[in-house]
Design a protein around this motif. Structure first.
Motif, PDB file in Angstrom:
ATOM      1  N   VAL A 335       5.726  -3.329  -7.937  1.00  0.00           N
ATOM      2  CA  VAL A 335       5.324  -1.987  -8.379  1.00  0.00           C
ATOM      3  C   VAL A 335       6.589  -1.160  -8.548  1.00  0.00           C
ATOM      4  O   VAL A 335       7.423  -1.096  -7.631  1.00  0.00           O
ATOM      5  CB  VAL A 335       4.380  -1.326  -7.361  1.00  0.00           C
ATOM      6  N   ALA A 336       6.746  -0.506  -9.706  1.00  0.00           N
ATOM      7  CA  ALA A 336       7.958   0.259  -9.980  1.00  0.00           C
ATOM      8  C   ALA A 336       7.605   1.632 -10.553  1.00  0.00           C
ATOM      9  O   ALA A 336       6.967   1.729 -11.604  1.00  0.00           O
ATOM     10  CB  ALA A 336       8.848  -0.496 -10.967  1.00  0.00           C
ATOM     11  N   GLY A 337       8.009   2.691  -9.847  1.00  0.00           N
ATOM     12  CA  GLY A 337       7.896   4.063 -10.351  1.00  0.00           C
ATOM     13  C   GLY A 337       6.483   4.540 -10.600  1.00  0.00           C
ATOM     14  O   GLY A 337       6.257   5.380 -11.484  1.00  0.00           O
ATOM     15  N   LEU A 338       5.512   4.052  -9.830  1.00  0.00           N
ATOM     16  CA  LEU A 338       4.112   4.407 -10.074  1.00  0.00           C
ATOM     17  C   LEU A 338       3.880   5.891  -9.775  1.00  0.00           C
ATOM     18  O   LEU A 338       4.249   6.392  -8.695  1.00  0.00           O
ATOM     19  CB  LEU A 338       3.198   3.543  -9.199  1.00  0.00           C
ATOM     20  N   THR A 339       3.245   6.589 -10.735  1.00  0.00           N
ATOM     21  CA  THR A 339       3.045   8.036 -10.621  1.00  0.00           C
ATOM     22  C   THR A 339       1.656   8.415 -11.117  1.00  0.00           C
ATOM     23  O   THR A 339       1.211   7.934 -12.165  1.00  0.00           O
ATOM     24  CB  THR A 339       4.103   8.801 -11.449  1.00  0.00           C
ATOM     25  N   TYR A 340       0.990   9.261 -10.356  1.00  0.00           N
ATOM     26  CA  TYR A 340      -0.282   9.851 -10.794  1.00  0.00           C
ATOM     27  C   TYR A 340      -0.490  11.144 -10.016  1.00  0.00           C
ATOM     28  O   TYR A 340      -0.297  11.195  -8.800  1.00  0.00           O
ATOM     29  CB  TYR A 340      -1.476   8.924 -10.536  1.00  0.00           C
ATOM     30  N   THR A 355       7.383  -4.111  -3.313  1.00  0.00           N
ATOM     31  CA  THR A 355       7.132  -5.502  -3.690  1.00  0.00           C
ATOM     32  C   THR A 355       6.258  -6.163  -2.632  1.00  0.00           C
ATOM     33  O   THR A 355       6.474  -5.964  -1.427  1.00  0.00           O
ATOM     34  CB  THR A 355       8.452  -6.275  -3.819  1.00  0.00           C
ATOM     35  N   LEU A 356       5.288  -6.953  -3.092  1.00  0.00           N
ATOM     36  CA  LEU A 356       4.424  -7.724  -2.194  1.00  0.00           C
ATOM     37  C   LEU A 356       4.665  -9.213  -2.440  1.00  0.00           C
ATOM     38  O   LEU A 356       4.244  -9.746  -3.467  1.00  0.00           O
ATOM     39  CB  LEU A 356       2.941  -7.416  -2.442  1.00  0.00           C
ATOM     40  N   GLY A 516      -2.420 -18.533   3.798  1.00  0.00           N
ATOM     41  CA  GLY A 516      -1.850 -18.024   2.558  1.00  0.00           C
ATOM     42  C   GLY A 516      -2.370 -16.670   2.132  1.00  0.00           C
ATOM     43  O   GLY A 516      -2.153 -16.259   0.987  1.00  0.00           O
ATOM     44  N   ALA A 517      -3.081 -15.932   3.026  1.00  0.00           N
ATOM     45  CA  ALA A 517      -3.652 -14.642   2.650  1.00  0.00           C
ATOM     46  C   ALA A 517      -2.546 -13.624   2.402  1.00  0.00           C
ATOM     47  O   ALA A 517      -1.613 -13.492   3.192  1.00  0.00           O
ATOM     48  CB  ALA A 517      -4.580 -14.145   3.745  1.00  0.00           C
ATOM     49  N   THR A 518      -2.657 -12.900   1.266  1.00  0.00           N
ATOM     50  CA  THR A 518      -1.764 -11.786   0.962  1.00  0.00           C
ATOM     51  C   THR A 518      -2.597 -10.520   1.039  1.00  0.00           C
ATOM     52  O   THR A 518      -3.647 -10.419   0.399  1.00  0.00           O
ATOM     53  CB  THR A 518      -1.156 -11.926  -0.440  1.00  0.00           C
ATOM     54  N   VAL A 519      -2.144  -9.548   1.849  1.00  0.00           N
ATOM     55  CA  VAL A 519      -2.971  -8.384   2.151  1.00  0.00           C
ATOM     56  C   VAL A 519      -2.200  -7.107   1.884  1.00  0.00           C
ATOM     57  O   VAL A 519      -1.026  -6.985   2.284  1.00  0.00           O
ATOM     58  CB  VAL A 519      -3.439  -8.409   3.633  1.00  0.00           C
ATOM     59  N   LEU A 520      -2.865  -6.169   1.212  1.00  0.00           N
ATOM     60  CA  LEU A 520      -2.368  -4.798   1.070  1.00  0.00           C
ATOM     61  C   LEU A 520      -3.427  -3.907   1.687  1.00  0.00           C
ATOM     62  O   LEU A 520      -4.574  -3.882   1.240  1.00  0.00           O
ATOM     63  CB  LEU A 520      -2.157  -4.428  -0.397  1.00  0.00           C
ATOM     64  N   CYS A 521      -3.035  -3.193   2.734  1.00  0.00           N
ATOM     65  CA  CYS A 521      -4.026  -2.481   3.552  1.00  0.00           C
ATOM     66  C   CYS A 521      -3.604  -1.034   3.740  1.00  0.00           C
ATOM     67  O   CYS A 521      -2.437  -0.746   4.018  1.00  0.00           O
ATOM     68  CB  CYS A 521      -4.154  -3.191   4.900  1.00  0.00           C
TER      69      CYS A 521
END
Length: 576
Positions: A335-340, A355-356, A516-521
């Motif tokens: 993710v780069a420069g995300l804006t809202y 980065t994930l 192998g779980a990838t998590v964003l929490c």
């Protein structure tokens, strides 16, 4: 399918109109041949009966065409409205309340389709009326002109009344939306109104809205009453004028009884056809209003009658499991420069980058209002990013909302949505059970103790919005739904906020046991922060620190302050 239905309805209606006119001509011929001693009167009588019966039977043809048109067009409109809604960023609110949206799905579609269906039939009516008058002018020009003028006068009066009806109908639709919208609000807020002692006030407002709608509805019904009175009697008045004008001609023998019968029957047919034409003309503006309201709900850029594959089978087959391709497996998410920024408040996120890696556990944390949920929603395309980019395995994701779906990603929001139906149906949510390891999904969500206690197990009905479930059960049902899809990346927004510490600890333990779980929490819970490979600390929409917990506690005052503010008894003490 639409064009054949239109042609079928037009053909059937035109055939019926021609046969009805032919029956009238046969009546005239019958009277003209009456005192003769031949078989002509009997033949004309038989022809009249055959034409009349055939005209009645032709109704089945055009009614079948209209029914098919109705089913196709209403289905297309509703499908495309739903397409437009689901093309919108999912976290943006609808332009109207749910009650108003239901009114537009139901009433606006039905009203719009009814008058669209009338259009080809109105063309037949106009053509038939023109043909009848052309024929009557060859029989008796003066009476034909008088009949045309009288019917035109009635037609214009009807047009005026129908314009008033359209005006009042718009107002009725607006009031109906207000009533249904407010009814939905008070039914979903019963506990709040009870605790606040505001039930009488809510009911008073509901009564006022209904009374306002009733006044406008009465005005509309009054206009309808006047219109029906005019339609029932106006054409007969016009016909009476023709009869009075025909009397001297009859007395002088310049107008025969056969011709009189012909005028009487054909003018009556024209009168009723002008009723349909005037209604269609008056409703053209209403159709435009209905379509504008439907287009607004659909987002404004969705073509309402775009072609779609229609399946009218009673049973809709379950969706197959999402196809898994090698490129769907996650290696790294960048993710780069995300804006809202939210248009109403200007708050949101600005220039967030991280980065994930595959197999990592990343926690987004921060104080209330720091932009945690906004970041997740913008990443998934549920809010439209103003700047920045997201890359999946190095490839830019151009349409995040369409891309971030199973089997790549599964998402459990902060407030999960549970639908009326069984627990099993809420977990599957359209998937074929043969494609899902239900037992594994239920176990991963720590839901099996609850299922064992439910009277019907997974078949237990959860009620509207999961009202029969506790807050923790709702969260774990949504988690089981997510696990059932076996995504490459699990995205969880405060999934354990309603759980006790023991259940929360078990949930995290089972989550980390997934190979192998990838998590964003998103979480402020110690159980999650202690297990994180990477913590993203947000403050007023900006990423102010990133790294593992020990490092952030050493280097970031904001992290130390947040960690201190978390209640110590939330600590689950889970070993890695």
């Amino acid at each position: 399918m639409t064009l054949p239905a239109v042609l079928l309805a037009t053909f059937g209606f035109g055939l019926g109109s021609a046969l009805a006119a032919l029956a009238a001509v046969m009546t005239s011929r019958f009277f003209a041949a009456l005192p003769g001693g031949t078989q002509e009167p009997v033949q004309y009588a038989i022809a009249f009966l055959l034409a009349s019966v055939a005209a009645q039977l032709s109704d089945f043809i055009w009614q079948a065409g209209l029914t098919l048109m109705d089913r196709i067009l209403t289905t297309l409109l509703r499908i495309n409205m739903l397409r437009g809604i689901y093309r919108r960023p999912g976290a943006l609110p609808l332009p109207v309340t749910p009650g108003e949206a239901i009114t537009r799905f139901r009433d606006d579609v039905l009203e719009s389709c009814f008058y669209i269906h009338r259009f080809p039939l109105s063309l037949v009516d106009v053509a038939t009326a023109a043909g009848i008058f052309a024929y009557l002018f060859t029989v008796q020009p003066l009476l034909a002109a008088l009949g045309a003028a009288a019917i035109a006068g009635v037609f214009l009066a009807m047009r005026k009344l129908q314009e008033n009806i359209v005006l009042y109908r718009d107002q009725v639709m607006e009031r109906t939306e207000a009533v249904t919208g407010y009814l939905g609000e008070i039914l979903s807020a019963v506990p709040v109104l009870q605790v606040a002692g505001a039930v009488p006030d809510a009911l008073r407002r509901f009564r006022d809205l209904n009374q306002d709608r009733e006044v406008v509805s009465l005005k509309e019904r009054l206009q309808w009453g006047l219109l029906f009175a005019l339609s029932e009697n106006g054409f007969y008045v016009a016909l009476g004028l023709v009869i009075l004008a025909a009397a001297p001609l009859l007395a002088r023998g310049q107008f025969s009884p056969a011709q009189f019968a012909l005028f009487q029957m054909l003018l009556q047919q024209v009168g009723w056809r002008m009723w349909g034409v005037s209604e269609s003309v008056a409703q053209l503006r209403a159709v435009g209003v209905y379509q504008a309201r439907m287009a607004e709900l659909a987002g404004g850029d969705q073509e309402l009658v775009a072609g779609a594959r229609l399946d009218f089978r009673e049973e809709i087959p379950p969706e197959p499991a999402p196809a898994r391709r090698p490129e769907d497996a996650l290696e790294v998410l960048t993710v780069a420069g995300l804006t809202y920024r939210h248009p109403e408040t200007g708050r949101g996120i600005a220039d967030v980058s991280f980065t994930l890696p595959r197999g990592s556990f990343t926690v987004i944390t921060g104080r209330i209002g720091s932009g945690k949920t906004t970041l997740v929603r913008t990443l998934l395309g549920l809010l439209p990013a103003e700047a920045g980019e997201v890359r999946w395995n190095g490839q830019v994701v151009t349409d995040p909302m369409a891309f971030f779906t199973p089997p790549r990603i599964a998402y459990t929001p902060q407030v999960p949505r549970i639908f009326s139906g069984s627990l099993r149906a809420n977990i599957l949510l359209g998937l074929a059970e043969s494609d899902v390891d239900m037992e594994e999904a239920v176990a991963a969500a720590v839901l099996e103790p609850d299922v064992a206690q439910f009277p019907c197990g997974l078949e237990t009905e959860v009620g509207s919005r999961g009202v029969k479930l506790s807050g923790g059960q709702v969260q774990r049902t949504a988690a089981a739904r997510m696990f059932a899809r076996q995504p490459a990346l699990l995205v969880l927004d405060d999934i354990s906020s309603a759980l006790d510490s023991e259940t929360e600890a078990e949930l995290w333990r089972r989550l980390f046991a997934r190979e192998g779980a990838t998590v964003l929490c998103v979480s402020n819970r110690r159980a999650a922060l202690e297990r994180a490979d990477q913590i993203l600390l947000l403050d007023e929409g900006r990423l102010v620190a990133a790294g593992p917990l020990p490092e952030l506690l050493r280097t970031s005052p904001a992290m130390r302050e947040l960690w201190t503010a978390i209640a110590p008894d939330e600590k689950a003490g889970i070993a890695r």
